[in-house]
Write a protein that holds these residues in place. Structure first.
Motif, mmCIF file in Angstrom:
data_model
loop_
_atom_site.group_PDB
_atom_site.id
_atom_site.type_symbol
_atom_site.label_atom_id
_atom_site.label_comp_id
_atom_site.label_asym_id
_atom_site.label_seq_id
_atom_site.Cartn_x
_atom_site.Cartn_y
_atom_site.Cartn_z
ATOM 1 N N ARG A 26 40.754 13.332 -22.567
ATOM 2 C CA ARG A 26 40.746 14.607 -21.850
ATOM 3 C C ARG A 26 40.241 14.377 -20.432
ATOM 4 N NH1 ARG A 26 37.171 19.468 -21.394
ATOM 5 N NH2 ARG A 26 38.422 21.338 -21.817
ATOM 6 N N LYS A 27 41.059 14.754 -19.449
ATOM 7 C CA LYS A 27 40.682 14.582 -18.053
ATOM 8 C C LYS A 27 40.175 15.898 -17.474
ATOM 9 C CE LYS A 27 44.264 12.820 -18.713
ATOM 10 N NZ LYS A 27 44.976 12.372 -19.955
ATOM 11 N N THR A 28 39.178 15.814 -16.613
ATOM 12 C CA THR A 28 38.598 16.991 -15.972
ATOM 13 C C THR A 28 39.013 17.016 -14.515
ATOM 14 O OG1 THR A 28 36.674 16.961 -17.444
ATOM 15 C CG2 THR A 28 36.450 18.164 -15.365
ATOM 16 N N LEU A 29 39.620 18.120 -14.071
ATOM 17 C CA LEU A 29 40.029 18.264 -12.681
ATOM 18 C C LEU A 29 39.267 19.444 -12.077
ATOM 19 C CD1 LEU A 29 43.642 17.989 -11.294
ATOM 20 C CD2 LEU A 29 42.031 19.642 -10.360
ATOM 21 N N ILE A 30 38.379 19.157 -11.147
ATOM 22 C CA ILE A 30 37.612 20.196 -10.465
ATOM 23 C C ILE A 30 38.366 20.587 -9.203
ATOM 24 C CG2 ILE A 30 35.427 20.789 -9.376
ATOM 25 C CD1 ILE A 30 34.046 18.792 -11.181
ATOM 26 N N PHE A 31 38.814 21.824 -9.172
ATOM 27 C CA PHE A 31 39.677 22.329 -8.101
ATOM 28 C C PHE A 31 38.847 23.182 -7.152
ATOM 29 C CE2 PHE A 31 43.075 25.555 -6.872
ATOM 30 C CZ PHE A 31 43.694 24.716 -5.957
ATOM 31 N N LEU A 32 38.422 22.592 -6.016
ATOM 32 C CA LEU A 32 37.620 23.293 -5.027
ATOM 33 C C LEU A 32 38.542 23.964 -4.025
ATOM 34 C CD1 LEU A 32 35.845 20.181 -5.336
ATOM 35 C CD2 LEU A 32 34.229 22.007 -4.803
ATOM 36 N N ASN A 38 46.987 16.520 -20.870
ATOM 37 C CA ASN A 38 45.609 16.698 -21.326
ATOM 38 C C ASN A 38 44.629 16.744 -20.151
ATOM 39 O OD1 ASN A 38 43.574 17.110 -23.151
ATOM 40 N ND2 ASN A 38 43.368 14.967 -23.732
ATOM 41 N N VAL A 39 44.956 17.601 -19.197
ATOM 42 C CA VAL A 39 44.107 17.810 -18.020
ATOM 43 C C VAL A 39 43.567 19.230 -18.069
ATOM 44 C CG1 VAL A 39 44.023 17.921 -15.501
ATOM 45 C CG2 VAL A 39 45.416 16.166 -16.625
ATOM 46 N N ALA A 40 42.248 19.375 -18.092
ATOM 47 C CA ALA A 40 41.609 20.691 -18.042
ATOM 48 C C ALA A 40 41.177 20.954 -16.604
ATOM 49 C CB ALA A 40 40.404 20.744 -18.974
ATOM 50 N N VAL A 41 41.575 22.118 -16.073
ATOM 51 C CA VAL A 41 41.288 22.453 -14.680
ATOM 52 C C VAL A 41 40.086 23.391 -14.616
ATOM 53 C CG1 VAL A 41 42.202 23.433 -12.542
ATOM 54 C CG2 VAL A 41 43.724 22.204 -14.111
ATOM 55 N N TYR A 42 39.157 23.061 -13.736
ATOM 56 C CA TYR A 42 37.946 23.852 -13.525
ATOM 57 C C TYR A 42 37.889 24.264 -12.055
ATOM 58 C CZ TYR A 42 36.414 22.058 -18.062
ATOM 59 O OH TYR A 42 36.320 21.749 -19.396
ATOM 60 N N PRO A 43 38.405 25.441 -11.718
ATOM 61 C CA PRO A 43 38.397 25.868 -10.314
ATOM 62 C C PRO A 43 37.021 26.374 -9.876
ATOM 63 C CG PRO A 43 40.174 26.904 -11.586
ATOM 64 C CD PRO A 43 39.188 26.348 -12.553
ATOM 65 N N ILE A 44 36.696 26.107 -8.624
ATOM 66 C CA ILE A 44 35.487 26.640 -8.001
ATOM 67 C C ILE A 44 35.898 27.366 -6.727
ATOM 68 C CG2 ILE A 44 33.289 26.092 -6.903
ATOM 69 C CD1 ILE A 44 32.982 23.730 -8.703
ATOM 70 N N ASP A 45 35.568 28.650 -6.633
ATOM 71 C CA ASP A 45 35.846 29.419 -5.418
ATOM 72 C C ASP A 45 34.776 29.065 -4.394
ATOM 73 O OD1 ASP A 45 36.278 31.257 -3.418
ATOM 74 O OD2 ASP A 45 36.746 32.897 -4.783
ATOM 75 N N VAL A 46 35.149 28.288 -3.395
ATOM 76 C CA VAL A 46 34.176 27.768 -2.434
ATOM 77 C C VAL A 46 33.695 28.825 -1.449
ATOM 78 C CG1 VAL A 46 35.107 25.435 -2.565
ATOM 79 C CG2 VAL A 46 36.011 27.027 -0.865
ATOM 80 N N ARG A 47 34.271 30.024 -1.503
ATOM 81 C CA ARG A 47 33.844 31.075 -0.588
ATOM 82 C C ARG A 47 32.492 31.651 -0.966
ATOM 83 N NH1 ARG A 47 38.574 35.187 -1.039
ATOM 84 N NH2 ARG A 47 38.301 34.565 -3.223
ATOM 85 N N GLY A 48 31.982 31.286 -2.159
ATOM 86 C CA GLY A 48 30.689 31.805 -2.575
ATOM 87 C C GLY A 48 30.781 33.255 -2.973
ATOM 88 N N LEU A 49 29.810 34.045 -2.556
ATOM 89 C CA LEU A 49 29.778 35.459 -2.900
ATOM 90 C C LEU A 49 30.878 36.189 -2.156
ATOM 91 C CD1 LEU A 49 25.924 36.054 -2.859
ATOM 92 C CD2 LEU A 49 27.408 35.916 -4.856
ATOM 93 N N VAL A 50 31.873 36.687 -2.894
ATOM 94 C CA VAL A 50 33.008 37.383 -2.292
ATOM 95 C C VAL A 50 32.736 38.875 -2.312
ATOM 96 C CG1 VAL A 50 35.476 37.835 -2.442
ATOM 97 C CG2 VAL A 50 34.578 35.587 -3.039
ATOM 98 N N ALA A 51 32.736 39.492 -1.145
ATOM 99 C CA ALA A 51 32.453 40.919 -1.057
ATOM 100 C C ALA A 51 33.640 41.717 -1.550
ATOM 101 C CB ALA A 51 32.128 41.306 0.388
ATOM 102 N N GLY A 52 33.363 42.926 -2.066
ATOM 103 C CA GLY A 52 34.450 43.823 -2.442
ATOM 104 C C GLY A 52 34.857 43.660 -3.885
ATOM 105 N N GLY A 53 35.526 44.685 -4.399
ATOM 106 C CA GLY A 53 35.993 44.669 -5.772
ATOM 107 C C GLY A 53 37.397 44.146 -5.856
ATOM 108 N N PRO A 54 38.118 44.519 -6.911
ATOM 109 C CA PRO A 54 39.499 44.060 -7.054
ATOM 110 C C PRO A 54 40.331 44.441 -5.853
ATOM 111 C CG PRO A 54 38.718 45.069 -9.086
ATOM 112 C CD PRO A 54 37.663 45.335 -8.049
ATOM 113 N N ALA A 55 41.071 43.475 -5.358
ATOM 114 C CA ALA A 55 41.877 43.704 -4.163
ATOM 115 C C ALA A 55 43.266 44.163 -4.551
ATOM 116 C CB ALA A 55 41.967 42.427 -3.330
#
Length: 711
Positions: free
Chosen positions: A198-204, A229-246
């Motif tokens: 199992r491969k881990t892919l961190i998507f920044l 067999n690649v599991a993707v783990y995204p990270i939203d690099v913007r940090g705290l995103v203001a606002g609700g659902p767009a």
């Protein structure tokens, strides 16, 4: 969910009788297609749950419960799996990140490397800024990794040999198909398919909006990740995103309706095609289930129409196994528009997403800790499962207070050379090698597009009479079968490339068959070949009655991907907006094929070079400008000259057309679509000549396309 072979959707293993067993490794069973599913189990506080047995798990495929036949646990310290090497990829999506976000992401990654690099934990670094760049192949050298992450220029291959064995990730870097970050992810996942476990892919990434084209690409990414067999783990690099659902917006990074001022540019117009650029082909036409073999085959009734892998237009009486491909994508509740893609990637591949936090390092550490925290379940799907079919997966744990994460689905694929070793395949091979001509007429056009250094994808389009198919009534339905084989022979007579396919047609009654037979059958496929001179021979037959045989020279020039260049020319009589073709585009991408897309339009390669005066028609080509990956790329222009082949007079000269509207920042590939000037030309035979140049003085070879205009 993972498939028990790196390159196949389902694998055949060897047999053992008995019920499901707990093992330290996979249980080998004979003549069964075993699907393996990786499962992570946590409690309500997100702590990993250990000590589960096979009796605690239940698996459903398409709402039908499956019998679990194999079971193993990565979380068991006594398991041999616990000490094997783990592979992790840091993927920096620079195309969506600002400089401040890149700096924050890379700083967190530097601290992450100090704590998570070890002899059995190998890490690779990948950058995407419009094209894929392998900054560092797998290594456990922490200092080397930190230099690469911090931006220091460094060779991507370790001199001390501390990289993974087997294929390096550089093949993904050379893939010219990776024009968007999603296609870059797909290419990378394919290159990871031969890496064990199992491969881990961190998507920044900062995320991006999805449109129809990108959603089709996303479907293909999830499918390829599940197969590899690649599991993707995204990270939203913007940090705290203001606002609700767009509010939802259909315009992705390459989406939207691009309006072009160039007189001969293929355009996407509001409300659908027009202006001679979009045909109404496919309406009311019925086709059969397409297939893959060497590439992906497609079939369709209708002059010049068709598509790879599926029929276009209504498909009454025909079942397309890829028509439900979107079922492998999880449903995501309302989140900010740019985070949609991050959630789908994570949930579709069995990972999780880190969003709305400034603690990027904490997110990275949490992902790394999961490399030893999963169970592997195996089951055998029904034997009558159809190649190309997509399936939903669901896993449940019969223990209260638990959360379960696993892949949401998978799609089966056909072998590359479907007829290899079969009696039908041998018969077609003998016909190809024979000097005897076929007794069924047909037309064929080919065009090549570079996919890397001295490597090209060849698009093949064939048009044949519908009566080549002999329908017979079987089990109350009208059925027919078409077998196709293509071989590219080198000058010495050796086989340089090969594809084969079987397409099965099915209709409810004779009336539908009669409607289908009103127009020619269009078939298309793709295959890859090295630069060189070849003779392409294609043979087809249906139900053993008669056969067609086509032969064409194929010359693929030498190409250095660090130099300016241009592809061959494909001609099309059918163009449609991408958002009208969701299922069709899904099928093409799931079959691992590359559609011809330009300015939001998909062009279907034609088998005929004949265009009706004032009717639809387009030329498609690709310009390769390596400087597009630089901060200050060169300006590129293209010139088209049309010559009357009888009088040798020049009938049209566009002058240099600025290619800026076609170019995508960071991508070395510039896809171009120009309208066939059938309206301006009288009936006759013509040759179109194309030449590209940039402002650095680079000039391409002249490519030509012969065509006819008829009243």
């Amino acid at each position: 969910m993972r498939i028990a072979a790196a390159l196949l959707g389902v694998v055949v293993l060897a047999v053992v009788t008995g019920s499901a067993q707990e093992t330290s490794g996979p249980l080998i069973r004979a003549e069964k297609k075993l699907v393996l599913v990786d499962v992570v189990v946590t409690d309500k506080k997100d702590n990993y749950v250990h000590g589960l047995t096979v009796k605690d798990f239940r698996v459903w495929q398409d709402k039908e419960e499956q019998t679990i036949e194999t079971f193993s646990s990565e979380v068991d310290p006594a398991s041999p799996l616990a000490n094997r090497k783990h592979y992790l990829v840091l993927f920096f999506d620079n195309s969506t990140m600002g400089f401040a976000e890149q700096a924050q992401a890379r700083q967190a990654a530097l601290h992450f490397l100090d704590k998570n690099t070890a002899p059995n934990r190998l890490i690779a670094v990948v950058n995407f800024g419009g094209s894929l760049r392998i900054a560092q192949n797998f290594t456990s050298d922490v200092e080397r990794l930190k230099q690469v992450v911090s931006g220091v220029k460094f060779s991507s291959v370790s001199s001390n040999g501390d990289t993974m064995g087997g294929p390096a990730l550089s093949k993904a870097e050379a893939d010219f198909g990776a024009r968007t970050v999603l296609l870059g992810l797909r290419s990378l996942a394919k290159s990871l398919s031969t890496v064990p476990g199992r491969k881990t892919l961190i998507f920044l990434s900062a995320g991006f909006k999805l449109d129809s084209e990108l959603r089709s690409e996303l479907t293909a990414v999830v499918d390829v990740c599940n197969k590899a067999n690649v599991a993707v783990y995204p990270i939203d690099v913007r940090g705290l995103v203001a606002g609700g659902p767009a509010a939802r917006n259909s315009d992705g990074p390459l989406g939207g309706a691009f309006l072009v001022n160039a007189a001969y540019a293929v355009q996407q117009r509001a409300g659908g095609g027009g202006g001679g650029t979009t045909s109404s082909g496919g309406g009311g036409t019925r086709g059969g289930t397409g297939g893959t073999g060497g590439g992906s085959g497609g079939v369709k009734g209708g002059g010049g129409g068709g598509t790879t892998g599926v029929s276009r237009g209504p498909t009454t009486g025909v079942t397309n196994p890829l028509s439900q491909s979107r079922s492998i994508l999880p449903h995501i509740p309302d989140v900010t528009t740019q985070q949609d893609v991050l959630y789908i990637l994570a949930q579709g591949t069995g990972g999780f997403v880190i969003v709305n936090t400034n603690d990027l390092l904490g997110g990275l550490d949490r992902i790394a800790n999961e490399q030893n925290e999963y169970y592997v379940l195996g089951y055998s799907p029904a034997d009558d499962d159809e190649d190309g079919a997509c399936h939903e997966l669901r896993v449940k744990v019969d223990r209260g207070g638990t959360n379960v994460r696993s892949r949401t689905g998978y799609c089966r694929t056909k072998p590359v050379d479907l007829l290899a070793g079969s009696a039908k395949g041998r018969e077609l091979e003998n016909r190809a090698a024979s000097s005897a001509a076929g007794n069924v007429s047909a037309k064929m056009q080919t065009a090549f597009f570079y996919t890397g250094p001295n490597t090209a994808r060849v698009d093949v389009a064939i048009e044949m009479p519908a009566d080549v198919l002999k329908f017979q009534k079987e089990k109350g339905k009208q059925r027919a079968e078409l077998n196709v084989l293509g071989i590219a022979y080198n000058p010495e007579g050796g086989v340089a490339a090969k594809f084969s396919d079987t397409l099965k047609m099915e209709f409810q009654n004779k009336k539908e068959v009669e409607e289908f037979e009103e127009k020619p059958v269009h078939y298309e496929t793709q295959f890859e070949v090295a630069s060189g001179k070849y003779t392409l021979k294609v043979v087809f037959s249906a139900n053993g009655e008669g056969f067609g045989k086509l032969e064409s020279p194929l010359v693929v020039d030498q190409y250095d991907n660090k130099k300016f260049g241009m592809s061959a020319i494909a001609m099309s009589r059918e163009m449609r907006k991408v958002n009208d073709l969701d299922a069709n585009l899904d099928a093409t991408l799931l079959a691992d094929k590359t559609p011809l897309i330009v300015m939001g339009m998909q062009l279907t390669p034609g088998a005929s070079n004949i265009f009706q005066k004032g009717g639809p028609g387009a030329f498609y080509l690709e310009i390769y400008e390596p400087s597009m990956a630089d901060d200050k790329p060169h300006k590129v222009a293209l010139k088209m000259v049309v010559i009357d082949t009888k009088t040798k007079e020049s009938k049209l000269d566009t002058g240099l057309i600025d290619m800026s509207q076609y170019a995508h920042a960071g991508s070395p590939v510039i896809p171009v679509g120009l309208r066939v000037p059938s309206k301006e030309l009288a009936a006759g035979s013509y040759r179109a000549e194309f030449m590209a140049a940039d402002d650095a003085g680079n000039v391409s070879v002249v490519r030509t396309a012969d065509f006819e205009v008829q009243e």
